[in-house]
Design a protein around this motif. Structure first.
Motif, mmCIF file in Angstrom:
data_model
loop_
_atom_site.group_PDB
_atom_site.id
_atom_site.type_symbol
_atom_site.label_atom_id
_atom_site.label_comp_id
_atom_site.label_asym_id
_atom_site.label_seq_id
_atom_site.Cartn_x
_atom_site.Cartn_y
_atom_site.Cartn_z
ATOM 1 N N GLU A 505 -27.122 -35.228 -23.583
ATOM 2 C CA GLU A 505 -28.370 -34.469 -23.491
ATOM 3 C C GLU A 505 -29.195 -34.899 -22.279
ATOM 4 O O GLU A 505 -30.034 -34.129 -21.783
ATOM 5 N N GLN A 506 -28.958 -36.110 -21.769
ATOM 6 C CA GLN A 506 -29.678 -36.549 -20.577
ATOM 7 C C GLN A 506 -29.373 -35.664 -19.372
ATOM 8 O O GLN A 506 -30.243 -35.423 -18.529
ATOM 9 N N ALA A 507 -28.150 -35.160 -19.301
ATOM 10 C CA ALA A 507 -27.795 -34.248 -18.204
ATOM 11 C C ALA A 507 -28.544 -32.928 -18.326
ATOM 12 O O ALA A 507 -28.851 -32.286 -17.320
ATOM 13 N N LEU A 508 -28.842 -32.516 -19.566
ATOM 14 C CA LEU A 508 -29.627 -31.300 -19.757
ATOM 15 C C LEU A 508 -31.082 -31.537 -19.359
ATOM 16 O O LEU A 508 -31.746 -30.637 -18.840
ATOM 17 N N TYR A 509 -31.577 -32.744 -19.594
ATOM 18 C CA TYR A 509 -32.979 -33.038 -19.330
ATOM 19 C C TYR A 509 -33.267 -33.214 -17.845
ATOM 20 O O TYR A 509 -34.295 -32.767 -17.345
ATOM 21 N N TRP A 510 -32.367 -33.921 -17.127
ATOM 22 C CA TRP A 510 -32.641 -34.225 -15.722
ATOM 23 C C TRP A 510 -31.399 -34.353 -14.862
ATOM 24 O O TRP A 510 -31.386 -35.080 -13.858
ATOM 25 N N GLY A 511 -30.340 -33.632 -15.202
ATOM 26 C CA GLY A 511 -29.128 -33.626 -14.391
ATOM 27 C C GLY A 511 -29.168 -32.550 -13.314
ATOM 28 O O GLY A 511 -29.828 -31.523 -13.449
ATOM 29 N N SER A 512 -28.426 -32.785 -12.216
ATOM 30 C CA SER A 512 -28.425 -31.861 -11.082
ATOM 31 C C SER A 512 -27.649 -30.580 -11.371
ATOM 32 O O SER A 512 -28.009 -29.513 -10.871
ATOM 33 N N ALA A 513 -26.589 -30.670 -12.172
ATOM 34 C CA ALA A 513 -25.650 -29.556 -12.298
ATOM 35 C C ALA A 513 -26.296 -28.274 -12.780
ATOM 36 O O ALA A 513 -25.914 -27.181 -12.353
ATOM 37 N N ILE A 514 -27.282 -28.389 -13.673
ATOM 38 C CA ILE A 514 -27.897 -27.167 -14.198
ATOM 39 C C ILE A 514 -29.391 -27.109 -13.863
ATOM 40 O O ILE A 514 -30.164 -26.438 -14.540
ATOM 41 N N ALA A 515 -29.770 -27.790 -12.781
ATOM 42 C CA ALA A 515 -31.187 -27.852 -12.422
ATOM 43 C C ALA A 515 -31.787 -26.482 -12.137
ATOM 44 O O ALA A 515 -32.994 -26.283 -12.307
ATOM 45 N N ASP A 516 -30.964 -25.544 -11.698
ATOM 46 C CA ASP A 516 -31.481 -24.221 -11.355
ATOM 47 C C ASP A 516 -31.002 -23.123 -12.290
ATOM 48 O O ASP A 516 -31.253 -21.940 -12.035
ATOM 49 N N GLU A 517 -30.308 -23.484 -13.368
ATOM 50 C CA GLU A 517 -29.877 -22.469 -14.331
ATOM 51 C C GLU A 517 -31.055 -22.042 -15.189
ATOM 52 O O GLU A 517 -31.764 -22.890 -15.751
ATOM 53 N N PRO A 518 -31.307 -20.746 -15.322
ATOM 54 C CA PRO A 518 -32.460 -20.273 -16.113
ATOM 55 C C PRO A 518 -32.421 -20.821 -17.538
ATOM 56 O O PRO A 518 -31.362 -20.924 -18.166
ATOM 57 N N GLY A 519 -33.597 -21.211 -18.032
ATOM 58 C CA GLY A 519 -33.697 -21.697 -19.399
ATOM 59 C C GLY A 519 -33.316 -23.145 -19.578
ATOM 60 O O GLY A 519 -33.269 -23.636 -20.706
ATOM 61 N N GLY A 520 -33.049 -23.860 -18.495
ATOM 62 C CA GLY A 520 -32.676 -25.263 -18.599
ATOM 63 C C GLY A 520 -33.862 -26.144 -18.954
ATOM 64 O O GLY A 520 -35.016 -25.712 -18.970
ATOM 65 N N ARG A 521 -33.581 -27.411 -19.215
ATOM 66 C CA ARG A 521 -34.624 -28.333 -19.657
ATOM 67 C C ARG A 521 -35.045 -29.318 -18.563
ATOM 68 O O ARG A 521 -35.922 -30.139 -18.779
ATOM 69 N N ASN A 522 -34.405 -29.222 -17.395
ATOM 70 C CA ASN A 522 -34.779 -30.062 -16.261
ATOM 71 C C ASN A 522 -35.954 -29.396 -15.546
ATOM 72 O O ASN A 522 -35.832 -28.876 -14.440
ATOM 73 N N LEU A 523 -37.125 -29.431 -16.201
ATOM 74 C CA LEU A 523 -38.276 -28.716 -15.661
ATOM 75 C C LEU A 523 -38.737 -29.287 -14.327
ATOM 76 O O LEU A 523 -39.250 -28.558 -13.475
ATOM 77 N N MET A 524 -38.574 -30.590 -14.131
ATOM 78 C CA MET A 524 -39.029 -31.179 -12.873
ATOM 79 C C MET A 524 -38.138 -30.814 -11.699
ATOM 80 O O MET A 524 -38.514 -31.005 -10.549
#
Length: 610
Positions: A505-524
Motif C-alpha cells: 500500500e506504500q506504493a499506492l500512497y507515494w510510489g512513482s509508478a501510479i503518481a499520475d494515474e487518475p484516482g490514485g492516493r499519491n496526492l503529493m
C-alpha cells in the motif's frame, strides 16, 4: 491493551508476530501471517476482542459528513460510503486487529503458501454463499481477481500487475502465482473482494450505475434502503452463511446499521444530541471536554468512550501538490511548514492537548529516530544518497514556534527559505518571483469540516504576512472527489493512516509508478527513487532488524521531503455513543479500526434507573 501495558511489554513484543522470521513448509493452514505463525491456533473459537455471547438485535446510526453518489466501492466512478467495503463484502481471508498482519479463514477454509511466498493457494469453504443464496465458486473468485484488477479502482492495479497466473485447483481451490519477489502478495491476495460473476454478464463493470447496480456480495449485511446522497441503511442478513465460523463468531451483532449524511459538523452534532444519531467520533479534545453536556448525556443516555491504539500516527495535514510548479521546490515547501504556527493553532483548537505528528510512522518502532542515520538505516539509504532530500541522512525535525500568534522566528525562516527559492516581498507587499509573478495558490477543501476550516483560516492569516495570495475554496463532495482524482489542486487536506505492517500500500500512497494515474492516493505527486526502492526493500527483507530499519529509512525520506504541513495526532479515538450500544472491554491492538466498530458492538437497552 492499555498504553501502560504496551509500554511494559515493549514494542518488540507487539511486533513479534509480524517480524519473526523463518519459512514454514507449505501446507494448508487456518490462517496466514506475514512472518512466523498466526497467534490463534487451529480451531480457535473467536477473535480475542469479540464477545461470542453478544446478543443479536438493535441498531446503530452514525453521522457522516458530506454525501455519496454510488454504492459500488470497487470502481473509480462515484463517491461511496467507505464502510460498505467492510460490512457488505468479503474476501478469502479476514484480518485480525490484534496482530500487525495476520489473516484468518473467511470465504476460504484454508490457505497454503510457498515458503518464499511465490504462490498462494486457497480452498473455499463449501458453505460460502452470496446474499442471494447462490454458492461462492472458484469461477467467481478468478473472475473477481481479473475484473477488479483490470477494470476496478486504481488501488487494485498494483497487486494485479504482480500476478503471474491464477488457476483453479480441483472443485474448491484457487492457486495464484506471482511474478515478483514480494512476501506480502500472498497476504494481499487473501484480502481482495469477491463478487458474483453472473451479476455482471452484459454489464460494463467500470461504468456501472452506483445505485441501480449494487454489487451482490457474501457479507453479513445487505443494502436495505437508500436515500441517494442522504442515507444508507444496511440490514443484517438472517441467512448469512458465515455467522458461526471462528472469524465471525461474536461479531456483526446489530440488526441495522444506518449512515446518515450531513452537510457540516454542527448539523451532525445536533442530530446526535437529540438521539437521531447514536454514535459519532469526536476529533477535538476541547469539544470532547466541554460540548457533551446536554440533556441526553446528563440523563445517562450517552457514553463517552476513549479507545487507545498502538498504531503509528500516519500523516494528517495539508498536502502540497508537487505537480504544480509553485510547490515543486523543496525550499518553498520548507517555508510553508515554517509558516505553520503549530503551537498557537494547537492551543487554539485543542487547548494544547494534542501532540504534533512528527513523522509518518511516529508513535511506533518504525518511526525515524532523531539525529544522523546510523547502522542498518544508513545502509538502506546509502544507494540513494545523491537523490535524497536535505536532512534525510543528517536528521530532520519539524520547527517549534516560540509561542504567540505572530510566530516571528518562523516567519523569518520562511522568508529566508522563499528568498533562496527566488521569491521576495516586493514594494507592494506581495511575494513575487523574478518575473514579477505573485505567489498565489488555492487551498481546496471539502464542505463540512469546521475544524479543518478553522485551522486553514489561521494558517492563511500567517501566509498573508509573508505576502502570499491564498484563496480557500470549499466545494461539495462530488466536485472535491473529481478534482482530487484528477490532481486539480494546489494544496488540500490530507489524511493517510499507516500500520505496523507497511507493504504494497506504500506504493499506492507515494510510489512513482501510479503518481499520475487518475484516482490514485499519491496526492503529493512525489517521484523518488529512494522511496520506490525502500518500498521494494520492505517487501523482500527477511529479518526483524532489516524490516524496522527499512521502515525508519522510508520515514526519514518522506518526512524530509516536506510534502505535508502536519497537524496533531490522535493516539486514542474519542467515541460518543448511546448507552445502549456496548463493546467488549478487551480492546484490540489496532483500537478503533475497520473491523471493530460496529463489527464487535451490540445493542443492550440500558436501565433508565441506573
Amino acid at each position: 491493551m492499555s498504553p501502560s501495558l504496551a509500554t511494559r511489554l515493549g514494542w518488540r513484543a507487539l511486533l513479534l508476530p509480524l517480524l519473526l522470521g523463518g519459512a514454514a513448509s507449505a501446507e494448508p493452514a487456518h490462517g496466514l501471517a506475514m512472518y512466523g505463525e498466526p497467534a490463534l491456533p487451529p480451531g480457535f473459537d473467536h477473535l480475542p476482542y469479540a464477545n461470542p455471547d453478544a446478543p443479536k438485535g438493535g441498531a446503530v446510526v452514525s453521522a457522516e459528513l458530506g454525501s455519496f453518489s454510488s454504492l459500488n466501492p470497487y470502481i473509480l466512478k462515484g463517491t461511496v460510503p467507505w464502510q460498505l467495503t467492510f460490512l457488505t463484502s468479503e474476501s478469502l481471508l479476514g484480518r485480525s486487529l490484534d496482530e500487525p498482519f495476520t489473516l484468518y479463514g473467511l470465504l476460504a477454509e484454508s490457505v497454503e503458501a510457498a515458503p518464499d511466498r511465490s504462490w498462494v493457494e486457497f480452498t473455499l469453504n463449501p458453505d460460502a454463499r452470496f446474499s442471494d443464496g447462490s454458492p461462492v465458486t472458484v469461477e467467481d473468485v478468478i473472475w473477481s481477481f481479473r475484473t477488479i484488477g483490470t477494470e476496478g479502482h486504481p488501488r487494485y492495479l498494483t497487486f494485479w500487475r504482480k500476478v503471474k497466473s491464477i488457476e483453479p485447483v480441483g472443485e474448491r481451490g484457487v492457486r495464484i502465482a506471482f511474478n515478483a519477489p514480494d512476501r506480502e502478495l500472498a497476504m494481499l491476495a487473501g484480502l481482495r473482494p469477491i463478487l458474483k460473476k453472473a451479476q455482471w454478464e452484459g454489464l460494463d463493470f467500470a461504468s456501472s450505475d452506483g445505485f441501480d447496480t449494487i454489487p451482490v456480495t457474501s457479507g453479513p449485511y445487505v443494502v436495505e434502503a437508500v436515500d441517494p446522497g442522504r442515507s444508507v441503511t444496511l440490514r443484517r442478513d438472517p441467512d448469512y452463511w458465515g455467522a458461526d465460523i471462528p472469524f465471525r463468531r461474536g461479531t456483526m451483532n446489530l440488526d441495522e446499521v444506518r449512515f446518515e449524511f450531513f452537510g457540516d459538523e454542527t448539523a451532525a452534532f445536533e442530530a446526535f444530541k437529540t438521539g437521531e444519531v447514536t454514535i459519532m467520533r469526536e476529533t477535538n479534545p476541547a469539544r470532547w471536554a466541554t460540548a457533551y453536556d446536554f440533556p441526553l448525556a446528563r440523563e445517562g443516555g450517552v457514553v463517552l468512550s476513549e479507545i487507545p491504539h498502538q498504531r503509528p500516527t500516519g500523516m494528517t495535514g495539508l498536502v502540497m501538490n508537487t505537480r504544480q510548479p509553485i510547490f515543486s521546490d523543496l525550499r518553498v515547501r520548507e517555508a510553508m511548514i515554517q509558516a505553520f504556527n503549530f503551537e498557537f493553532i494547537n492551543d487554539t483548537m485543542t487547548g494544547g492537548e494534542q501532540p504534533r505528528i512528527t513523522s509518518y510512522f511516529a508513535n511506533s518502532p518504525l518511526g525515524m529516530t532523531s539525529g544522523p542515520a546510523e547502522g542498518r538505516v544508513a545502509e538502506a539509504l546509502a544507494p540513494y544518497e545523491a537523490s535524497l532530500p536535505p536532512d534525510a541522512l543528517e536528521g530532520y525535525a519539524l520547527p517549534v514556534a516560540e509561542g504567540g500568534e505572530r510566530n516571528r522566528a518562523g516567519t523569518r525562516r520562511a522568508l529566508d527559505s522563499l528568498m533562496q527559492a527566488g521569491w521576495v516581498v516586493a514594494d507592494d507587499g506581495v511575494l513575487r518571483n523574478a518575473q514579477g509573478q505573485p505567489f498565489a495558490f488555492e487551498i481546496l477543501l471539502e464542505n463540512g469540516s469546521s475544524e479543518v476550516a478553522s485551522i486553514v483560516d489561521m494558517y492563511v492569516e500567517a501566509l498573508g504576512r509573508l505576502g502570499m495570495q491564498v484563496t480557500v475554496n470549499s466545494v461539495d463532495p462530488a466536485q472535491y472527489k473529481q478534482r482530487t482524482d484528477g490532481y486539480d489542486f494546489d494544496m488540500t487536506y490530507f489524511r493517510r493512516a499507516v500500520s505496523l505492517s507497511p507493504g504494497n500500500e506504500q506504493a499506492l500512497y507515494w510510489g512513482s509508478a501510479i503518481a499520475d494515474e487518475p484516482g490514485g492516493r499519491n496526492l503529493m505527486g512525489v517521484r523518488s527513487p529512494a522511496i520506490d526502492g525502500l518500498i521494494e526493500r520492505l517487501l523482500t527483507v527477511e529479518s526483524t532488524e532489516d524490516f524496522v530499519a527499512t521502515a525508519q529509512a522510508l520515514d526519514r525520506v518522506l518526512t524530509a521531503g516536506r510534502y505535508v504541513v502536519p497537524f496533531y495526532q490522535w493516539n486514542a479515538a474519542l467515541i460518543a455513543h448511546s448507552a445502549s450500544l456496548r463493546h467488549p472491554d478487551r480492546l484490540p491492538l489496532m483500537g478503533d479500526w475497520p473491523g471493530w466498530q460496529p463489527d464487535v458492538w451490540w445493542w443492550e437497552p440500558r436501565d433508565p434507573a441506573n
